[in-house]
Scaffold this motif. Structure first.
Motif, PDB file in Angstrom:
ATOM      1  N   ILE A   4       0.864  -1.202   0.000  1.00  0.00           N
ATOM      2  CA  ILE A   4       0.000   0.000   0.000  1.00  0.00           C
ATOM      3  C   ILE A   4       0.894   1.244   0.000  1.00  0.00           C
ATOM      4  O   ILE A   4       0.652   2.199  -0.755  1.00  0.00           O
ATOM      5  N   LEU A   5       1.944   1.225   0.828  1.00  0.00           N
ATOM      6  CA  LEU A   5       2.823   2.400   0.901  1.00  0.00           C
ATOM      7  C   LEU A   5       3.411   2.727  -0.470  1.00  0.00           C
ATOM      8  O   LEU A   5       3.437   3.889  -0.894  1.00  0.00           O
ATOM      9  N   THR A   6       3.878   1.688  -1.182  1.00  0.00           N
ATOM     10  CA  THR A   6       4.475   1.930  -2.500  1.00  0.00           C
ATOM     11  C   THR A   6       3.442   2.531  -3.456  1.00  0.00           C
ATOM     12  O   THR A   6       3.716   3.519  -4.147  1.00  0.00           O
ATOM     13  N   ARG A   7       2.230   1.961  -3.464  1.00  0.00           N
ATOM     14  CA  ARG A   7       1.194   2.457  -4.388  1.00  0.00           C
ATOM     15  C   ARG A   7       0.791   3.886  -4.043  1.00  0.00           C
ATOM     16  O   ARG A   7       0.693   4.759  -4.915  1.00  0.00           O
ATOM     17  N   PHE A  48      -0.965  -4.660  -5.110  1.00  0.00           N
ATOM     18  CA  PHE A  48       0.063  -3.770  -5.679  1.00  0.00           C
ATOM     19  C   PHE A  48       1.432  -4.393  -5.461  1.00  0.00           C
ATOM     20  O   PHE A  48       1.603  -5.290  -4.644  1.00  0.00           O
ATOM     21  N   LYS A  49       2.412  -3.851  -6.189  1.00  0.00           N
ATOM     22  CA  LYS A  49       3.781  -4.382  -6.072  1.00  0.00           C
ATOM     23  C   LYS A  49       4.544  -3.563  -5.045  1.00  0.00           C
ATOM     24  O   LYS A  49       4.516  -2.336  -5.092  1.00  0.00           O
ATOM     25  N   LYS A  50       5.196  -4.259  -4.139  1.00  0.00           N
ATOM     26  CA  LYS A  50       6.019  -3.572  -3.132  1.00  0.00           C
ATOM     27  C   LYS A  50       7.370  -3.226  -3.758  1.00  0.00           C
ATOM     28  O   LYS A  50       7.965  -4.051  -4.439  1.00  0.00           O
ATOM     29  N   GLU A  51       7.813  -2.001  -3.574  1.00  0.00           N
ATOM     30  CA  GLU A  51       9.163  -1.641  -4.035  1.00  0.00           C
ATOM     31  C   GLU A  51       9.896  -0.967  -2.896  1.00  0.00           C
ATOM     32  O   GLU A  51       9.393  -0.011  -2.310  1.00  0.00           O
ATOM     33  N   LEU A  52      11.072  -1.470  -2.581  1.00  0.00           N
ATOM     34  CA  LEU A  52      11.842  -0.911  -1.470  1.00  0.00           C
ATOM     35  C   LEU A  52      13.045  -0.156  -2.018  1.00  0.00           C
ATOM     36  O   LEU A  52      13.816  -0.711  -2.806  1.00  0.00           O
ATOM     37  N   ASP A  53      13.169   1.111  -1.650  1.00  0.00           N
ATOM     38  CA  ASP A  53      14.313   1.919  -2.076  1.00  0.00           C
ATOM     39  C   ASP A  53      15.016   2.402  -0.802  1.00  0.00           C
ATOM     40  O   ASP A  53      14.562   3.333  -0.138  1.00  0.00           O
ATOM     41  N   SER A  54      16.134   1.733  -0.473  1.00  0.00           N
ATOM     42  CA  SER A  54      16.778   2.013   0.821  1.00  0.00           C
ATOM     43  C   SER A  54      17.440   3.389   0.848  1.00  0.00           C
ATOM     44  O   SER A  54      17.851   3.859   1.906  1.00  0.00           O
ATOM     45  N   SER A  55      17.521   4.066  -0.329  1.00  0.00           N
ATOM     46  CA  SER A  55      18.127   5.411  -0.331  1.00  0.00           C
ATOM     47  C   SER A  55      17.095   6.491   0.064  1.00  0.00           C
ATOM     48  O   SER A  55      17.449   7.648   0.250  1.00  0.00           O
ATOM     49  N   ARG A  56      15.805   6.108   0.165  1.00  0.00           N
ATOM     50  CA  ARG A  56      14.785   7.101   0.537  1.00  0.00           C
ATOM     51  C   ARG A  56      14.990   7.560   1.984  1.00  0.00           C
ATOM     52  O   ARG A  56      15.437   6.781   2.835  1.00  0.00           O
ATOM     53  N   ALA A 109       9.431   1.005   6.213  1.00  0.00           N
ATOM     54  CA  ALA A 109       8.250   1.756   5.750  1.00  0.00           C
ATOM     55  C   ALA A 109       8.691   2.952   4.894  1.00  0.00           C
ATOM     56  O   ALA A 109       8.065   3.253   3.859  1.00  0.00           O
ATOM     57  N   ILE A 110       9.766   3.602   5.290  1.00  0.00           N
ATOM     58  CA  ILE A 110      10.281   4.739   4.498  1.00  0.00           C
ATOM     59  C   ILE A 110      10.768   4.224   3.135  1.00  0.00           C
ATOM     60  O   ILE A 110      10.458   4.802   2.085  1.00  0.00           O
ATOM     61  N   ALA A 111      11.506   3.099   3.160  1.00  0.00           N
ATOM     62  CA  ALA A 111      12.005   2.524   1.893  1.00  0.00           C
ATOM     63  C   ALA A 111      10.839   2.175   0.967  1.00  0.00           C
ATOM     64  O   ALA A 111      10.939   2.282  -0.257  1.00  0.00           O
ATOM     65  N   ALA A 112       9.702   1.779   1.546  1.00  0.00           N
ATOM     66  CA  ALA A 112       8.540   1.389   0.718  1.00  0.00           C
ATOM     67  C   ALA A 112       7.760   2.591   0.204  1.00  0.00           C
ATOM     68  O   ALA A 112       6.933   2.456  -0.699  1.00  0.00           O
ATOM     69  N   GLY A 113       7.994   3.788   0.786  1.00  0.00           N
ATOM     70  CA  GLY A 113       7.296   4.961   0.239  1.00  0.00           C
ATOM     71  C   GLY A 113       6.803   5.979   1.253  1.00  0.00           C
ATOM     72  O   GLY A 113       6.259   7.015   0.868  1.00  0.00           O
TER      73      GLY A 113
END
Ligand SMILES: Cc1cc2nc3c(=O)[nH]c(=O)nc-3n(C[C@H](O)[C@H](O)[C@H](O)COP(=O)(O)OP(=O)(O)OC[C@H]3O[C@@H](n4cnc5c(N)ncnc54)[C@H](O)[C@@H]3O)c2cc1C
Length: 329
Positions: free
Chosen positions: A27-30, A164-172, A58-62
């Motif tokens: 949900i966070l990513t979407r 939805f697709k989860k996407e984790l961006d550890s630089s966020r 959670a931050i990495a996810a959006g």
């Protein structure tokens, strides 16, 4: 209590064994894709112990912000008190929940607390000129509804896992806010005596990395044991089509599809499954699909990355043997 001064999106991040469940991260990513367009932010809410790692995920996810409530609590009423207080203070426009067992318990109570309606088991969000509509199914998946929400704020919405697709961006990066919200125990009317894990709950198809699923083509309960054996060697979870469940080869908790669970593992192995749309709709988000079917024209091959045309009862033992050999090396 209806909120009027609303903005931003809030997502409840449920923890399982201390880590955020995928459904919340999806949900966070979407929602993080929706927020910049409307100039709004995404706030995650985490309640539990040692939540700092979960907050970073959670931050990495959006999430732009994470509200952390460090507390050891277990009862629904305690969660309701905390989430109501947070909703009142931060005034989200939409408060999203994963449609997990916990989400299903929280959503109706919170919509009562905020005096708004809830929309449950959402599978898609449709962007409109002003706000958006929610897609969810009814009548056992026979009808897909697109619903506009006009019941005031906050909108209380639960989203089906793997929608939805989860996407984790550890630089966020994001802001972490600690909240100490007291719980009034005198308002709690229930007492938790014991937690018993139901068999249905133990089947964690939605979080599985590997799903091995069997369909009518397995032919019998005895043959279906091969599906379980293959899942075992792959360290995966067993899935099934509706006919396999109706034949009582396995319990309903394993059903994948429109009226079952939606899964998105890295690997999905479909054994003796034709590929009916009601099944595909629950597994087409899988990363890599292997299908075994004796009919080379079976629709499942249209979405498979690898197709094996053959008798599943003969092919599965060969696969099990090959995987065991590979593991032994
Ligand atoms: C409202 C509604 C909701 C539904 N919800 C769901 C749902 O959530 N999940 C779900 O799965 N279904 C659901 N269904 C049922 C769905 O429409 C299909 O009937 C079902 O998915 C078909 O299951 P299947 O592939 O096991 O069986 P079949 O369609 O009968 O396919 C069996 C396949 O096995 C192959 N086969 C046969 N013998 C072998 C062998 N020895 N080796 C290899 N292959 C073999 C055949 O070639 C065939 O392709 C729903 C239906 C409705 C109307």
């Amino acid at each position: 209590m209806k909120l009027t001064n609303v903005k931003d999106y809030m997502v409840y991040v449920e923890l399982a064994d201390g880590a955020p469940v995928n459904a919340s991260l999806e949900i966070l990513t979407r929602v993080s894709r929706l927020a910049p367009k409307s100039g709004e932010q995404v706030t995650a809410v985490i309640i539990g112990q040692n939540v700092s790692e979960g907050a970073q995920t959670a931050i990495a996810a959006g999430a732009d912000k994470v509200i952390c409530v460090e507390k050891e609590i277990s009862q629904l009423e305690e969660y309701v008190q905390i989430l109501t207080a947070i909703g009142k203070k931060y005034q989200p426009r939409v408060f999203f929940f994963p449609a997990t067992q916990m989400g299903k318990d929280l959503v109706p109570v919170l919509s009562y607390k905020f005096d708004t309606a809830s929309i449950t088991d959402v599978t898609d969000i449709v962007e409109k000129a002003e706000g958006f509509d929610y897609v969810c199914s009814s009548y056992n998946g026979n009808i897909l509804n697109e619903i506009s929400y006009e019941a005031g704020f906050p909108q209380i919405v639960s989203v089906k896992s793997s929608s939805f697709k989860k996407e984790l961006d550890s630089s966020r990066t994001g802001e972490i806010i600690s909240e100490d919200i007291p719980v009034d125990r005198s308002l709690i009317k229930t007492e938790l005596k014991e937690t018993v894990k139901e068999i249905a709950e133990a089947v964690n198809l939605e979080e599985a990395q590997v799903v091995v699923a069997g369909g009518r083509g397995m032919g019998s309960k005895e043959n279906f044991e091969l599906v379980k054996e293959l899942a075992d060697v792959c360290k995966g979870v067993v899935g099934a089509t509706r006919p396999a469940i109706e034949s009582e080869w396995i319990s309903r908790a394993h059903q994948v599809g429109q009226s079952g669970k939606t899964v998105a593992p890295k690997l999905y192995i479909a054994c003796g499954i034709s590929g009916a749309t009601q099944h595909i709709s629950g597994m087409s988000g899988s990363g890599y699909i292997v299908a075994i079917n004796k009919d080379e024209d079976a629709p499942i091959f249209d979405i498979a990355d690898v197709g094996i045309v053959g008798d599943a009862v003969k092919v599965i033992p060969l696969l099990i043997e090959a995987i065991k050999k590979e593991k032994a090396q």
